[in-house]
Motif scaffolding. Sequence first.
Motif, mmCIF file in Angstrom:
data_model
loop_
_atom_site.group_PDB
_atom_site.id
_atom_site.type_symbol
_atom_site.label_atom_id
_atom_site.label_comp_id
_atom_site.label_asym_id
_atom_site.label_seq_id
_atom_site.Cartn_x
_atom_site.Cartn_y
_atom_site.Cartn_z
ATOM 1 N N ILE A 37 0.818 -1.214 0.000
ATOM 2 C CA ILE A 37 0.000 0.000 0.000
ATOM 3 C C ILE A 37 0.854 1.267 0.000
ATOM 4 C CG2 ILE A 37 -1.966 -1.115 1.084
ATOM 5 C CD1 ILE A 37 -1.150 0.101 3.720
ATOM 6 N N LEU A 73 -4.796 0.853 5.833
ATOM 7 C CA LEU A 73 -4.797 -0.588 6.089
ATOM 8 C C LEU A 73 -6.040 -0.983 6.876
ATOM 9 C CD1 LEU A 73 -3.482 -3.344 5.913
ATOM 10 C CD2 LEU A 73 -2.141 -2.794 7.952
ATOM 11 N N ALA A 111 -8.842 -3.535 5.530
ATOM 12 C CA ALA A 111 -9.129 -4.743 6.301
ATOM 13 C C ALA A 111 -10.612 -4.838 6.607
ATOM 14 C CB ALA A 111 -8.311 -4.730 7.590
ATOM 15 N N TRP A 167 0.330 -5.066 15.356
ATOM 16 C CA TRP A 167 -0.065 -4.105 14.317
ATOM 17 C C TRP A 167 1.135 -3.538 13.552
ATOM 18 C CZ3 TRP A 167 -4.182 -2.930 11.599
ATOM 19 C CH2 TRP A 167 -4.202 -1.736 10.869
ATOM 20 N N LEU A 226 2.169 -5.924 10.882
ATOM 21 C CA LEU A 226 1.184 -6.027 9.808
ATOM 22 C C LEU A 226 1.314 -4.827 8.878
ATOM 23 C CD1 LEU A 226 -1.938 -7.187 11.840
ATOM 24 C CD2 LEU A 226 -0.668 -8.537 10.173
ATOM 25 N N LEU A 227 1.459 -3.659 9.491
ATOM 26 C CA LEU A 227 1.539 -2.445 8.678
ATOM 27 C C LEU A 227 2.795 -2.456 7.823
ATOM 28 C CD1 LEU A 227 0.302 0.234 7.961
ATOM 29 C CD2 LEU A 227 1.409 1.245 9.943
ATOM 30 N N ALA A 256 2.320 -4.785 4.992
ATOM 31 C CA ALA A 256 1.344 -4.267 4.017
ATOM 32 C C ALA A 256 1.972 -3.172 3.178
ATOM 33 C CB ALA A 256 0.125 -3.748 4.750
ATOM 34 N N LEU A 310 -3.349 -11.563 5.879
ATOM 35 C CA LEU A 310 -2.921 -10.306 6.476
ATOM 36 C C LEU A 310 -4.122 -9.415 6.739
ATOM 37 C CD1 LEU A 310 0.181 -8.253 5.567
ATOM 38 C CD2 LEU A 310 -1.981 -7.108 5.868
ATOM 39 N N ALA A 335 -5.427 -8.027 10.192
ATOM 40 C CA ALA A 335 -5.493 -6.557 10.320
ATOM 41 C C ALA A 335 -6.872 -6.110 10.767
ATOM 42 C CB ALA A 335 -5.125 -5.897 8.992
#
Lengths: 445, 505
Positions: A171, A215, A219, B4, B7-8, B11, B31, B35
Motif C-alpha cells: 500500500i 490498512l 481490512a 499491528w 502487519l503495517l 502491508a 494479512l 489486520a
Amino acid sequence: MADETTPRWSTDQVLALAPDVASQRAGRGLATPTRWRETGTDPPGLWGRCAGSGPTPYQVVVELTGPAVHCTCPSRKTPCKHALALLLLWSGGQVAAGKPPGWAAEWLDQQAVRGDRAAARAAAAADRAGEQTGQTDDAAASKSRQRRMARVEAGLDELDRWLADQIRQGIAGATRAGYEHWDTMAARLVDAQAQALASAVRRLAAVAADPDRLLTELALLRLLVDGYRRIYQLPADLAATVRSRVGFPVPTAEVLAQPGVRDRWAVVGVQEQYEEWLTVRRVWLHGAGTGRSALSLSFAPAGQPLAADLLLGTVVDADLCFYPGALPLRAIVATQHSPAEPFREPPGTVDVATALDRYAAAVAAEPWLTRWPMLLAGVVPVADPAGRWHVRDHTGAGLPIDPVISAPWPLVAACGGAPVSLAAEWSPAGLRPLTAWAEGRLVRL
Amino acid sequence: MNRWPDLLATALVGTDRRLSPSTVEDPPGALLDLAAVWSVYRRAGVPPVRGLPTPAPAPADERPVVAEPAVTTLASLLDPDTDQIGLDQTTRAALLTEWLKVATARNLRAAPESLPALLEIGRRHPPLRPLVLAAGGARASWLAQQNPDWTYLTGGPSRPDASTWADGSPAQRVAYLAALRHVDPAAGRELLDQDWSTLDVEERVGLVGALATGLGSADEQFLERVLDDRRREVRLAAAELLATLPGSGYQTRMARRASASLRHGPDGTVVVRPPADVDPAMLRDGISRKPPSRIGERAWWLAQVLARTPLTVWTEGGSEFGTTPDGLLGRQVTDGWAAVVHQGLAEAASTQRDAGWAEALLTTLEPDLATRPGPVPRWVEALFWVLEPAQATRRALAVLREPSPGPRARLLEVLLAGCPPPWPAEVADAVLAGLETHAAHPRLPYQWSSVCRLAALRLPVDRAAAATALAERIRVKHPGQGRVAEIDRLARVLQLRHEMIEEIA
C-alpha cells in the motif's frame, strides 16, 4: 379535490419551510393583505397574486399536501418569499375560501399528475442513500432481487481480488495514487448495484495518505466481503448489518413494521452536511428512560429545505422504529404521542471512561462502526502542553478533539472554563462537539 | 504483544516482496483478516487521555446575555456567507457596529459562542475593537488571552516589532513609524533623523507624513531642517506639519507674510497687496513659484500664503479685523481679489479643520454658489466636510425643504454625511419627504442611490414603518423604475435595523 382535513398551519410551521433566516424576514415583510390580490384557498390548493418590484404582479400557487410551491418571480429559492408570505396570510386566516382562477387551477391539476412522478423521483434519490419504498409485484420483485444479488456477488468477488492486489503490491504505492485508482473500483461496484460499498471505496481516497488508516479501512472492507459470503451463517442481526453495508436498502415499510421503542426521546445533536448532491440531516436522539441512542437521517436534494420536525433541545414522547442490525442506531420516528417540550439538561450524560466503554461495546457488536454519539457530563475543553485540544471530565480523563477542528473556540468560549454537558460524535479521528448546555443556555456548535 | 506494526510494515511493502516464504495459503487475505481484528481491537481499546491541565475559569460578567433571536442575528451579521437581503460589506459593518452599541448601552453582553467570530472581526477591523471589548466583556478578554491572534484586545498599545524597520517594505516602515510615534514620539523622530541620509525622496515624504502622529513642538527643530531639503515634495511634507504646529517659527513667518498681504483699508475694506515675488525663504517654506494655468502669478502666491497661515492670525488680539471671521469676511475686498482671498482662506479652513471659518466662508460664498453653473469646486466642497454637525444639519434641512431640487442639492450627499447618526426627528422627516418629492424628478443633481444608502443607516429606526409606506407609495406611482429598487432597499434595511434592535432587549 377538496380536503377538509388539511388543518391550518401555525406560523412556526410555515417559517420552518424557509431556506434561511433572510427568507423568513422577507416573507414576513410581504405578509400584509395590501400587497395581495385575488387570494383564495380550496384545500389543498392556495393561490394569490403579489405586487413585486417588477411591473406585473407575481402569481403564487401552493399545494398544501407536499407542500409544493409555484411562483412566477425570478428568485431561485424554494419556497420563495412570496410563497412564504401567502402561507403566512393563510395561516393567519386572512385568505378566504374560493374557486381557483384559471392560472392557479391549471397548475394545481398538473401537480396531481406530477405528484406521482415526484414521489418516484424522491424515492430514487433516497434509494441512492439507502431507503426504498416497497415494491408491489412480488414475483417481479423476487426475480429482480435475485438478479441483483448475483450482480452484487460478482462485484464483491472483484473487490476481493482488488483488495488482495493492494496488499500484494504494497500500500506504500497506493498512498500516493491519484483519485482514479479508487474511483475505477468504485465505479465497478456501482455497476454491480452495491452503492454503499462503492461509496466506501471512494472514501478510501480521503484516507489514502495515512497508511495506518488505509490498512484499517482495507481490512474492514475485506471483513465485510467475508461477512457477505457467509451471510447465512451469521446471526440475523449481524446479517442485516452486513446486507445494509453492502448496499441492500431496507424498505421503510419494513422498518416501520418493527416494534416501536417508546420513550421520551431528547434531541441532543443536529448536523447538516452535503454528501454527493444531497443535503443530509443527522439528528441524534437519546432516550431518557431506555438510555438508548438513536440517529434519525433525513435527506433532501441539495438546495431544497428539510422538514424541521425534530428541534434541538426538545424532548418528545415518541415511538422509534430501529433499522435492523447488530447495533440498532438508525431509526425512524414512527409515532409522536405528545408535542415536543424543551429540556434544560440532556438525560443520560456520563463520564469519559464510561462513554469509551460504551463505544467499545458498540464496536464489538458492529466492527464497521465509525461515528458514535457521546453524551458527556461535566466536561471542559482544555489544550495539552503541545497545543492539541481535548475535553476533560471531573475524573481527569480526556478525549482528543478531532484535529480537523483546529481549535474549538465556540465551545471554549461557551464553557468559560467551567464544566458543561456536551453532546458530541466520537470517531477514530477524535471527538466532534455538537451541542453544549452551558449557563442554562443551549449552544449549538 | 502488539502485532499491528508488523502487519503495517508488511502491508506497506507488499506480500509479494516479502523475503521469507509464506506458510499461509493466501498471504494477502490472511494479512487483511488479522489486520481487521487488530483494527477493531485498537479502536475499541482507546484509553482516555490523562495528565491534562485544569483550565482557569473565566471571571464572572454580571450582565445578562442578549435574547436568543439576537444571538442568531449577530451570528448572521458576523458570517459573510449568510445571505441577508443582499447586504454589502459596508452595510453589514454598519449594522454590526449599531448592534454592538445598542447591546452595550442596554447593559447586555453578547452570547459566549459568538465571541470567537466577534474577536476575529475585531482583529481585521481595528475601529470595532472598543465595541467588541464592550459587548464581549470579561469573557472576551479571558478568551482573547488564549489565542495569539486576539491579544490585541487586552494588550495596550505595544511597541511595534523593530525588525519591521530593518526589513519591511516602505509602506510597512511608514506604519511602523506611526505606531512607534504613538508609543514614544521622541524615539520615532530620532530614528528618522538617524537614517535620513539613506532614504530616497518618496520614502522621505512618506515617513515625514508619519510624524503627524504625536506631533509636538519637540519636532520643530527636525522639521525645520527638513525644510532645507533640495526636493520640493519633501519640503511640502514638512511644511504641512509645521503649519499645524502652534507657536512654531513656520507659523510666525507665514503670519507675517499674510498680514503684510491683507491690510485694513479705508471705508472698511480689505486692501490686498499680494507678494511681489517669491524669495528663497518662501520657497523653503513650501511655496511654489509656477502657477497652474489660468491663474496669475501673484494670485497664486497670495492663495498659497493664505492657505498656510493659521487662521488665528485674523482673529486674535492685535488683529486689525476683529475677533471673528466675519471681521475679515464681512468687508469688501478691493480690486477683484475676492475670489483668490476666499479660496486661500477656504483651503486654510479645510486643512486646519476650522468649523467656525468654514461656516463663515460658506455663508459669504452662498450667493455666488447659488448662481454658478457646473459642479461645486473642490475647495468649496472641502469646507462642507469640516462643518459642525449642527451647521451641516441646518444646511441639509434647507436643501431638503426646497420645493424642487435646485443647484444646491448637489451637496445633499456631503451635507447628510456631515450629520452624524442617529438623525434628529426633523432631519428624518425632511429626508423622507424630500425623497418623496424628488422621486418624480427625471434628473436629479445628486445620486439618489447614495442618499438612500446613507439614509438606510442613519435614519432612526422608529421611521421603519414610515419608510415602508413611502416605498409602497413610490412603487405605486412610479412602477418599474430603478429608484423604486433603491427606496425599497432603504425600507428593508431600516426594517431590518428595527427588528435587530427590538430583538436585543
